[in-house]
Design a protein around this motif. Sequence first.
Motif, mmCIF file in Angstrom:
data_model
loop_
_atom_site.group_PDB
_atom_site.id
_atom_site.type_symbol
_atom_site.label_atom_id
_atom_site.label_comp_id
_atom_site.label_asym_id
_atom_site.label_seq_id
_atom_site.Cartn_x
_atom_site.Cartn_y
_atom_site.Cartn_z
ATOM 1 N N ASP A 8 2.197 65.310 -32.435
ATOM 2 C CA ASP A 8 1.677 64.243 -31.045
ATOM 3 C C ASP A 8 0.668 64.829 -30.093
ATOM 4 N N ALA A 9 -0.398 65.463 -30.511
ATOM 5 C CA ALA A 9 -0.969 66.020 -30.101
ATOM 6 C C ALA A 9 -1.791 65.660 -30.720
ATOM 7 N N GLY A 47 -2.226 61.693 -30.548
ATOM 8 C CA GLY A 47 -2.618 61.237 -29.091
ATOM 9 C C GLY A 47 -3.346 61.501 -28.499
ATOM 10 N N VAL A 48 -4.414 62.701 -29.113
ATOM 11 C CA VAL A 48 -5.175 63.274 -28.437
ATOM 12 C C VAL A 48 -6.277 63.599 -29.132
ATOM 13 N N ALA A 80 -6.293 69.444 -30.891
ATOM 14 C CA ALA A 80 -5.365 69.599 -30.078
ATOM 15 C C ALA A 80 -4.227 70.555 -30.487
ATOM 16 N N THR A 101 -2.001 72.787 -28.091
ATOM 17 C CA THR A 101 -1.090 72.417 -27.457
ATOM 18 C C THR A 101 -0.105 73.222 -27.362
ATOM 19 N N ALA A 124 4.301 68.510 -22.266
ATOM 20 C CA ALA A 124 3.311 68.665 -23.298
ATOM 21 C C ALA A 124 3.554 66.942 -24.005
ATOM 22 N N THR A 125 4.491 66.774 -24.469
ATOM 23 C CA THR A 125 4.678 65.273 -25.426
ATOM 24 C C THR A 125 4.340 64.476 -24.373
ATOM 25 N N ALA A 168 0.285 64.098 -24.634
ATOM 26 C CA ALA A 168 0.422 63.824 -24.958
ATOM 27 C C ALA A 168 -0.164 62.624 -25.998
ATOM 28 N N THR A 169 1.204 61.824 -25.363
ATOM 29 C CA THR A 169 1.190 60.163 -25.418
ATOM 30 C C THR A 169 1.345 59.068 -24.972
#
Length: 90
Positions: free
Chosen positions: A38-39, A42-43, A47, A51, A76-77, A80-81
């Motif tokens: 996801d990081a 999404g980033v 990351a 993360t 964090a999720t 990141a999303t």
Amino acid sequence: MTTTPPELDVWAARLIAALDLPDGTVVDVAAVLDLARDAAHGVARPAAPLTTYLVGYAAGLAGGGAADVDRAVRIATELATEPATGDPTP
């Protein structure tokens, strides 16, 4: 949820032992991989390790229990999303 290759479970067990983490330490490898994915998506790719490190650090500072890990992963999720706002505070 990510399906983890068996060698990652073996690696986690070896690393736990080498780092002298407490007996009974359990790592949800799939959750860590999902968070990293996801990081990264999404980033930015770099990351992912950043993360997962910061989530582990935050969870450890909070006490290191399962609830502490779950809370840090959830935060964090979510960050990141969601679309970036430019504001670094959650």
